[in-house]
Design a protein around this motif. Structure first.
Motif, PDB file in Angstrom:
ATOM      1  N   THR A  10     -10.418  -5.960  -3.472  1.00 58.21           N
ATOM      2  CA  THR A  10      -9.876  -5.386  -2.241  1.00 58.21           C
ATOM      3  C   THR A  10      -8.452  -5.898  -2.056  1.00 58.21           C
ATOM      4  N   LYS A  11      -7.978  -6.610  -3.098  1.00 59.17           N
ATOM      5  CA  LYS A  11      -6.639  -7.188  -2.963  1.00 59.17           C
ATOM      6  C   LYS A  11      -5.579  -6.189  -3.402  1.00 59.17           C
ATOM      7  N   PRO A  12      -4.358  -6.341  -2.892  1.00 54.30           N
ATOM      8  CA  PRO A  12      -3.319  -5.365  -3.218  1.00 54.30           C
ATOM      9  C   PRO A  12      -3.065  -5.291  -4.726  1.00 54.30           C
TER      10      PRO A  12
ATOM     11  N   VAL B  35     -10.686 -20.181  -5.317  1.00 55.53           N
ATOM     12  CA  VAL B  35      -9.481 -19.373  -5.072  1.00 55.53           C
ATOM     13  C   VAL B  35      -9.821 -18.196  -4.151  1.00 55.53           C
ATOM     14  N   ASN B  36     -10.959 -17.547  -4.414  1.00 54.31           N
ATOM     15  CA  ASN B  36     -11.374 -16.450  -3.532  1.00 54.31           C
ATOM     16  C   ASN B  36     -11.518 -16.942  -2.095  1.00 54.31           C
ATOM     17  N   ALA B  37     -12.160 -18.129  -1.957  1.00 49.25           N
ATOM     18  CA  ALA B  37     -12.385 -18.681  -0.611  1.00 49.25           C
ATOM     19  C   ALA B  37     -11.040 -18.942   0.062  1.00 49.25           C
ATOM     20  N   ALA B  38     -10.113 -19.542  -0.696  1.00 45.00           N
ATOM     21  CA  ALA B  38      -8.797 -19.849  -0.109  1.00 45.00           C
ATOM     22  C   ALA B  38      -8.085 -18.555   0.268  1.00 45.00           C
ATOM     23  N   GLN B  39      -8.223 -17.537  -0.587  1.00 49.18           N
ATOM     24  CA  GLN B  39      -7.540 -16.272  -0.294  1.00 49.18           C
ATOM     25  C   GLN B  39      -8.138 -15.569   0.925  1.00 49.18           C
ATOM     26  N   ALA B  40      -9.427 -15.861   1.191  1.00 50.52           N
ATOM     27  CA  ALA B  40     -10.075 -15.212   2.342  1.00 50.52           C
ATOM     28  C   ALA B  40      -9.694 -15.889   3.659  1.00 50.52           C
TER      29      ALA B  40
ATOM     30  N   LEU C 277     -11.684  -9.320 -11.672  1.00 52.00           N
ATOM     31  CA  LEU C 277     -12.549  -9.799 -12.756  1.00 52.00           C
ATOM     32  C   LEU C 277     -13.160 -11.170 -12.454  1.00 52.00           C
ATOM     33  N   GLY C 278     -12.631 -11.844 -11.424  1.00 54.59           N
ATOM     34  CA  GLY C 278     -13.059 -13.224 -11.143  1.00 54.59           C
ATOM     35  C   GLY C 278     -14.567 -13.361 -10.985  1.00 54.59           C
ATOM     36  N   LEU C 279     -15.143 -12.529 -10.120  1.00 55.66           N
ATOM     37  CA  LEU C 279     -16.569 -12.697  -9.837  1.00 55.66           C
ATOM     38  C   LEU C 279     -17.447 -12.174 -10.962  1.00 55.66           C
TER      39      LEU C 279
ATOM     40  N   MET D  12     -13.435 -22.391 -10.051  1.00 58.25           N
ATOM     41  CA  MET D  12     -12.064 -22.036  -9.696  1.00 58.25           C
ATOM     42  C   MET D  12     -12.023 -20.645  -9.054  1.00 58.25           C
ATOM     43  N   ASN D  13     -12.727 -19.693  -9.664  1.00 61.81           N
ATOM     44  CA  ASN D  13     -12.720 -18.338  -9.096  1.00 61.81           C
ATOM     45  C   ASN D  13     -13.224 -18.348  -7.656  1.00 61.81           C
ATOM     46  N   LEU D  14     -14.322 -19.106  -7.442  1.00 58.52           N
ATOM     47  CA  LEU D  14     -14.908 -19.114  -6.102  1.00 58.52           C
ATOM     48  C   LEU D  14     -13.981 -19.818  -5.105  1.00 58.52           C
TER      49      LEU D  14
HETATM   50 MG   LIG Z   1     -10.943 -13.698  -7.332  1.00 55.44          MG
END
Ligand SMILES: [Mg+2]
Ligand SMILES: Nc1ncnc2c1ncn2[C@@H]1O[C@H](COP(=O)(O)OP(=O)(O)OP(=O)(O)O)[C@@H](O)[C@H]1O
Length: 444
Positions: A379-381, A330-335, A388-390, A326-328
Motif C-alpha cells: 500500500t506504499k507509494p 521496518v513495516n512496524a516503524a513505517q506504520a 515482497l517483505g512479508l 527486519m521486515n517486520l
Molecule cells: Mg515491508
C-alpha cells in the motif's frame, strides 16, 4: 354424590402433599403424603406449628405464607428456583433410584371470612421425574454445545491449515517464477549498471573536453566565430544538456540499484541465496537486527522488550530469520507516523519460541488482511515498497516449519506472531542433507 368420607380418603390418597394451616401456621390437616414422608401420623402433628417442624426452610415458608395472608392471593414456588423446600426423598418409578425430591409448592387461601384469610392450604407436588428429564436435557444441550464448539474450533483449524497450504502452494509457484525472473534480470541489470558507471565517467570526461575546446576556440579564433559558436551551442541546447546529462546518468544509476535490490529480494524469496543452517539464539538475532534498523526507529519509536530467560537455541537459518525480524520491524516503524511503540516479546512455546512484534501504528484495513502475505502486495507509494517483505518472511518462516499470523485494528496497531518450533532430530538430519545437496549447486 360422593360423601365426605370418600372425599377425605380421596384427598388423603392424592399424589400431592396437602396441609391445612390456621392464621398462626398451626397444622389442622395433613395428608398421608406428608405423614408417610415425615413418619409422623396426622394426630401427632395436628396443632403443631409448621415452621417448627421445618426449621431449615422456616424463613422462606414464613415469607410465602404471610404473603398469602396479607395479599389474599395464592403464592407459588417452582423447582427451578427452589428445588427442595421439604427434604423428602423421591424414588424413580423404573430404576427405584432415590434422590432428593424436586418440588413445586403452591399456597392458596382456603377459608376467607369478611375478606380475611382464616386458613391456608399448602399443596406440594413431586416433580422429580420432570426435573430429571429437564436436567438431562440441559446436560445434553451443554454437551452438544461443547461438541459444537469443538467442531467449530476444528473447522477453524482446518480452514487455517487450508489457508496456509494454499499460501504455501502459491509461494512455491511464485518462488519458481521469481527465481527465473531474478536470474533473467540479474545479468542485463549487471551490464547496464557497469555500462552506466563507465558512461558516467565518460560524460564527465567529455564535458571536460568540451569545456577545454570552448576555451581554446574563444582564445584562438576571431570574434566573428564567437557569435557563430554561441548560436550553434544555443541551437544544440548545450547549456541545458551539460546540466541535465549528469543528472540523467545519476538517475539511471539509482534506478538500476533499485532494480538490483528487487532482484536481491526476489532471489532470497526464491531461496536462491541460502544462508547456513545452524543452532542459534534467536534473541541475539533480534538484538542485532534492532541495531541495524535503529536509524529508522530511534526518532519516533520506543522499543519495549519482554524476553524469556533463557530461550532455547533453535536449529535455523539465523540470517534468514533476521531478515524476517527486519521486515517486520521496518513495516512496524513505517506504520507509525509520528511517535509510537513497538513491543517485542520472545517466549518459550511448546519447546520452541514464539516471537511477537506489536506496534501502535496505523493498523491494516480488514480488506487487506488476507492479501498482505501475497508477493508484490503493497500500500506504499510507487518506488518505496516492493511488497515482497512479508511474502519473503512468510516463506522463510514456513521453511523453519513455523507459522506466522497477524492481528490488526485500524488506528490501534498491528501484531505479527511467529511460532518457531524446535525441529526434531530427523528434521535436522533432513535439513543437513538438503544443505549438502544444495552446496554443489550453490558453488556453480
Ligand atoms: Mg515491508
Ligand atoms: N505493521 C504494519 N502496520 C500496518 N500495515 C502493515 C504492517 N505490516 C505490513 N503492512 C501492510 O502490508 C503491506 C505489505 O507489506 P510488505 O512488507 O510485504 O511490503 P511493503 O512494506 O509494502 O514493501 P517492502 O517490504 O518490500 O518495502 C504493506 O504495504 C502494508 O500495507
Amino acid at each position: 354424590m360422593v360423601d365426605s368420607l370418600v372425599c377425605n380418603a380421596l384427598v388423603d390418597k392424592l399424589p400431592l402433599g396437602i396441609c391445612v394451616l390456621d392464621r398462626d401456621f398451626n397444622i389442622s390437616y395433613w395428608n398421608s403424603f406428608f405423614a408417610d414422608r415425615m413418619d409422623m401420623p396426622s394426630d401427632v402433628v395436628l396443632g403443631r406449628n409448621i415452621l417448627e417442624l421445618f426449621q431449615d426452610e422456616a424463613s422462606f415458608l414464613k415469607k410465602k405464607l404471610k404473603s398469602v395472608l396479607v395479599l389474599n392471593n395464592p403464592s407459588f414456588s417452582y423447582w427451578e428456583h427452589r428445588p427442595h423446600i421439604f427434604k423428602f426423598k423421591s424414588s424413580r418409578p423404573i430404576t427405584g433410584e432415590e434422590t432428593l425430591m424436586y418440588q413445586n409448592m403452591e399456597i392458596v387461601p382456603l377459608q376467607i371470612v369478611d375478606g380475611e384469610v382464616q386458613s391456608i392450604c399448602l399443596i406440594l407436588q413431586d416433580v422429580t421425574a420432570l426435573a430429571g428429564y429437564f436436567n438431562a436435557q440441559k446436560e445434553l444441550a451443554l454437551q452438544l454445545e461443547a461438541e459444537h464448539a469443538e467442531q467449530r474450533a476444528l473447522i477453524n483449524k482446518l480452514e487455517m491449515a487450508q489457508g496456509q497450504l494454499l499460501q504455501a502452494e502459491k509461494m512455491a509457484s511464485i518462488g519458481q517464477l521469481a527465481a527465473g525472473v531474478a536470474h533473467e534480470i540479474n545479468n542485463p541489470i549487471g551490464f547496464i549498471n557497469s555500462n552506466l558507471q563507465s558512461l558516467k565517467d565518460y560524460v564527465a570526461n567529455l564535458l571536460k573536453i568540451v569545456e577545454f575546446s570552448e576555451k581554446v576556440i574563444d582564445k584562438a579564433t576571431p570574434d566573428a566565430y564567437h557569435k557563430l559558436k554561441a548560436d550553434f551551442y544555443e541551437r544544440q541546447q548545450y547549456r541545458f544538456i551539460r546540466q541535465d546529462i549528469t543528472e540523467l546518468v545519476s538517475e539511471c544509476l539509482e534506478g538500476t540499484s533499485r532494480v538490483a535490490a528487487i532482484v536481491k529480494n526476489l532471489k532470497s524469496f526464491s531461496h536462491v541465496d541460502n544462508s547456513e543452517w545452524q543452532y542459534a539464539d534467536v534473541r541475539d538475532g533480534m538484538e542485532n537486527t534492532l541495531k541495524i534498523v535503529n536509524n529508522q526507529l530511534k526518532y519516533k519509536v520506543t522499543v519495549h522488550r519482554d524476553y524469556d530467560e533463557p530461550l532455547p537455541q533453535l536449529y535455523c537459518q539465523p540470517m534468514q530469520l533476521n531478515q524476517v525480524f527486519m521486515n517486520l520491524l521496518v513495516n512496524a516503524a513505517q506504520a507509525i507516523e509520528h511517535n509510537g511503540d513497538i513491543y517485542i516479546s520472545m517466549k518459550c512455546h511448546e519447546q520452541g519460541v514464539r516471537v511477537a512484534i506489536r506496534d501502535t501504528g496505523s493498523g491494516i484495513e480488514p480488506r487487506h488482511l488476507d492479501k498482505i502475505f501475497d508477493p508484490f502486495f503493497t500500500t506504499k507509494p510507487v518506488g518505496s515498497g516492493t511488497g515482497l517483505g512479508l511474502s519473503l518472511s512468510y516463506s522463510i518462516v514456513q521453511k523453519h516449519q513455523g507459522q506466522i499470523a497477524v492481528t490488526s485494528e485500524r488506528g490501534k496497531g498491528t501484531e505479527f506472531t511467529i511460532t518457531l518450533p524446535m525441529l526434531t532430530e530427523q528434521q535436522v538430519a533432513e535439513k543437513e542433507q538438503q544443505a549438502r545437496n544444495a552446496a554443489p549447486h550453490l558453488a556453480e
